[in-house]
Design an enzyme around this catalytic site. Structure first.
Site, PDB file in Angstrom:
ATOM      1  N   TYR A 114       0.841  -1.200   0.000  1.00 38.89           N
ATOM      2  CA  TYR A 114       0.000   0.000   0.000  1.00 38.89           C
ATOM      3  C   TYR A 114       0.876   1.249   0.000  1.00 38.89           C
ATOM      4  O   TYR A 114       1.783   1.383   0.831  1.00 38.89           O
ATOM      5  CB  TYR A 114      -0.904  -0.026   1.234  1.00 38.89           C
ATOM      6  CG  TYR A 114      -1.897   1.102   1.367  1.00 38.89           C
ATOM      7  CD1 TYR A 114      -2.260   1.894   0.284  1.00 38.89           C
ATOM      8  CD2 TYR A 114      -2.483   1.380   2.588  1.00 38.89           C
ATOM      9  CE1 TYR A 114      -3.182   2.913   0.416  1.00 38.89           C
ATOM     10  CE2 TYR A 114      -3.412   2.402   2.739  1.00 38.89           C
ATOM     11  CZ  TYR A 114      -3.752   3.170   1.647  1.00 38.89           C
ATOM     12  OH  TYR A 114      -4.665   4.191   1.787  1.00 38.89           O
ATOM     13  N   CYS A 115       0.633   2.152  -0.963  1.00 39.84           N
ATOM     14  CA  CYS A 115       1.319   3.442  -1.014  1.00 39.84           C
ATOM     15  C   CYS A 115       2.839   3.224  -1.073  1.00 39.84           C
ATOM     16  O   CYS A 115       3.334   2.505  -1.936  1.00 39.84           O
ATOM     17  CB  CYS A 115       0.890   4.293   0.184  1.00 39.84           C
ATOM     18  SG  CYS A 115       1.529   5.988   0.172  1.00 39.84           S
ATOM     19  N   LEU A 116       3.585   3.805  -0.169  1.00 41.64           N
ATOM     20  CA  LEU A 116       5.035   3.668  -0.147  1.00 41.64           C
ATOM     21  C   LEU A 116       5.445   2.209   0.050  1.00 41.64           C
ATOM     22  O   LEU A 116       6.470   1.766  -0.476  1.00 41.64           O
ATOM     23  CB  LEU A 116       5.614   4.549   0.956  1.00 41.64           C
ATOM     24  CG  LEU A 116       7.123   4.585   1.159  1.00 41.64           C
ATOM     25  CD1 LEU A 116       7.832   4.874  -0.148  1.00 41.64           C
ATOM     26  CD2 LEU A 116       7.490   5.619   2.201  1.00 41.64           C
TER      27      LEU A 116
ATOM     28  N   PHE B 185      -1.638  -1.216  -3.970  1.00 42.27           N
ATOM     29  CA  PHE B 185      -2.737  -0.323  -3.608  1.00 42.27           C
ATOM     30  C   PHE B 185      -2.239   1.123  -3.682  1.00 42.27           C
ATOM     31  O   PHE B 185      -1.413   1.545  -2.859  1.00 42.27           O
ATOM     32  CB  PHE B 185      -3.234  -0.584  -2.179  1.00 42.27           C
ATOM     33  CG  PHE B 185      -3.737  -1.965  -1.917  1.00 42.27           C
ATOM     34  CD1 PHE B 185      -4.354  -2.703  -2.899  1.00 42.27           C
ATOM     35  CD2 PHE B 185      -3.598  -2.536  -0.659  1.00 42.27           C
ATOM     36  CE1 PHE B 185      -4.818  -3.984  -2.649  1.00 42.27           C
ATOM     37  CE2 PHE B 185      -4.065  -3.800  -0.390  1.00 42.27           C
ATOM     38  CZ  PHE B 185      -4.678  -4.541  -1.396  1.00 42.27           C
TER      39      PHE B 185
END
Length: 602
Positions: free
Chosen positions: A333-335, A361
């Site tokens: 997710y993200c980073l 994500f």
């Protein structure tokens, strides 16, 4: 004696201690000067929210210089100002005749709700709002479309000018906001008394480092992050949580979730009704979650490689030890998704085939179109930010929050101040808001490497990002990829996330869902008004650009979670097996119970 002069010339000279002392003094002076500069920049950064005055000044200088040498643009702006003055004068005359039924001479942007109330249609507030919107539109024309100004400088000038205008909007002040005036009359001024009390309470909480009021009702481990599990591995960086099965049979392939360390992991394990972790466990998946350490000054030298090696790689080793010979599905997710992409590319380069599939994500792998966050990414800004992080050893959560709030100042700053301090009301705290207030820090070295190598230089997308002194390429990844973008994402714009199609040579299933960076991912099946589009590109298919993709992708109403769960089922190595093995693993040792210790660190 005749040879004496020759002998004197050949004798080596004695060392000149004065030169050595001068060299040492120069080094000391240079180090002292560097320390003074960094300390000064850090002090300024605390006042500016981490924004470099030099970077902003450079952008405005570029804009002003080119505007001064563009008489044609100046003439256009003068003409626009004259025309809008005439239009505004006609509008004011019509207001005297038609009253609130006068047609507006300018309309706000679709997402601008500041003047939506009917009270803004009455004099003199209609005149105030229309005057403000006309000025806002003129300044947009004045700060954009000037030949010769670099694109980033234009973006910075337009953005900062918009922030200044938003600050002086008539909706922000009691005497120029009809809704606030009506509220004050109806409550005999009690709204202002409550607002002052709210302001004092918020100030005290901020000064003492407490979380915002209302967030205390969500206890981590009880109300949120409450899915049952155990910490099966821990080191200085991570705790690895293995969740207890709730079904008699489970899928054999484990699923590892890698959240971003810019946030605490339980964004994916909120309340039981909207927990992605609980949903997956109830679907029969063996779910693992990484919980990151909240770093402090002592962790200033943790870099991207440290997070990869001691985070994802250690988690994979632990899962392999618990479930030998099983391929692993990984979701980031993200980073966390960006780091997962780097890890997967490095593994593919080394012929490490432990991964069965990859899910991303709202995770970017190409940072050229990384949204308005790139406004803060240039050499001047990064040097300023690095000086701030250098002094304290990390990037503080409040400093990160300030940048994100600026991106949506109307929604996250001014509307909240109006509601809390002038209306005297408090918005009901949700579990997502409570999680958002439970922020983390970023180590100095890691965040510097992340911003420079990924955001500024775009090394990952362009084949320059190095792991173990060798560049990695996402095109080496051969396992299927499931990528999720969100329509309203200001952190990882979906068109940027979409570029995984350009960087990979494997099957990519791309899903675009409604919502933003957080709310779009937390999209439980019971969530109302959710919709998504999805389409799979096989490795042999030709590229489809984002606009064409939107027109051709299938559209569905509802949550995207079941769609992803079905995709994961299709990637499984074999049918479901008994949950007995997982239960035995969790009972075999006295592991710490979820959510562990790291998530509780402030």
């Amino acid at each position: 004696m005749a040879h004496l002069p020759h002998q004197i010339l050949t004798i080596p000279p004695a060392p000149d201690d004065s030169n050595s002392d001068k060299l040492q003094d120069n080094h000391i002076l240079s180090a002292y000067g560097d320390m003074v500069n960094r300390s000064l920049h850090a002090a300024i950064a605390r006042m500016t929210g981490g924004i470099s005055p030099a970077a902003v000044g450079e952008a405005y200088l570029d804009w002003a210089a080119h505007l001064a040498f563009n008489p044609g643009k100046t003439l256009q702006l003068f003409d626009k100002a004259l025309r809008r003055s005439v239009r505004f004068s006609q509008y004011m005359r019509q207001c005297g005749l038609l009253g609130p039924h006068t047609e507006n001479c300018v309309h706000p942007l679709p997402n601008d709700k500041r003047f939506a109330d009917e009270a803004w249609q009455h004099w003199p507030f209609n005149v105030m709002s229309q005057s403000f919107l006309l000025q806002q539109k003129w300044w947009h024309n004045a700060t954009t479309g000037i030949r010769g100004v670099t694109q980033q400088h234009e973006n910075v000038v337009e953005f900062m000018t918009r922030q200044i205008l938003d600050m002086v909007s008539p909706s922000n002040f009691l005497l120029t906001n009809p809704v606030l005036l009506a509220k004050t009359r109806n409550t005999m001024g009690m709204n202002l008394a409550r607002g002052f009390r709210n302001f004092v309470d918020d100030w005290e909480r901020t000064a003492s480092g407490k979380k915002p009021i209302g967030t205390e009702i969500y206890k981590v481990g009880k109300d949120v992050a409450a899915t049952k599990g155990k910490v099966v591995y821990s080191n200085a960086l991570i705790e690895l949580i293995h969740y207890e099965p709730t079904t008699e049979k489970v899928f054999a392939d484990p699923l590892l979730i890698v959240p971003a360390w810019i946030m605490k992991y339980y964004i994916l394990d909120l309340s039981p009704h909207n927990s992605l972790v609980k949903y997956l466990v109830d679907q029969g998946y063996r779910v693992f979650m990484i919980s990151w350490k909240n770093p402090g000054p002592d962790q200033r030298d943790w870099g991207m490689d440290f997070y990869r090696e001691n985070g994802i790689m250690k988690a994979l080793e632990c899962i392999n030890a618990l479930y030998p010979q099983q391929k692993i599905h990984a979701a980031g997710y993200c980073l966390g998704g960006t780091l997962l992409s780097i890890t997967a590319a490095a593994m593919a380069r080394e012929n490490d085939d432990r991964l069965k599939s990859i899910t991303l994500f709202a995770a970017q792998t190409d940072f050229v179109e990384a949204g308005e966050l790139t406004l803060f990414i240039n050499e001047s800004q990064l040097s300023f930010l690095e000086d701030m992080m250098w002094e304290q050893g990390f990037l503080d959560s409040t400093q990160m929050a300030g940048a994100f709030q600026l991106l949506r100042s109307n929604d996250l700053m001014w509307s909240r101040m109006i509601n809390d301090y002038l209306m005297g009301e408090r918005a009901k705290i949700s579990d997502l808001m409570a999680w958002n207030a439970d922020a983390t820090r970023m180590p100095y070295r890691m965040h510097s490497e992340y911003l420079r190598e990924l955001f500024l230089n775009n090394d990952l997308a362009e084949g320059r990002y190095r792991v173990n002194d060798r560049p990695v390429a996402l095109s080496d990844i051969r396992v299927p990829i499931f990528a999720v973008g969100t329509v309203l994402d200001h952190v990882a714009p979906w068109r940027s996330v979409f570029k995984i199609h350009l960087l990979s040579d494997t099957e990519v299933t791309f899903l675009l869902t409604s919502g933003g960076h957080n709310a779009g991912i937390v999209s439980e099946p019971s969530h109302p008004n959710r919709r998504y589009q999805i389409k799979t590109k096989k490795s042999s298919d030709v590229y489809t650009d984002p606009d064409a993709w939107v027109k051709s992708a299938s559209q569905y109403n509802g949550s995207w979670w079941p769609e992803w769960a079905a995709w994961l089922r299709r990637q499984q190595s074999r049918p479901q097996v008994s949950a007995t093995q997982t239960n035995k693993i969790l009972r075999a040792h006295e592991f710490a119970h979820a959510p562990g210790r790291y998530v509780l660190e402030m």
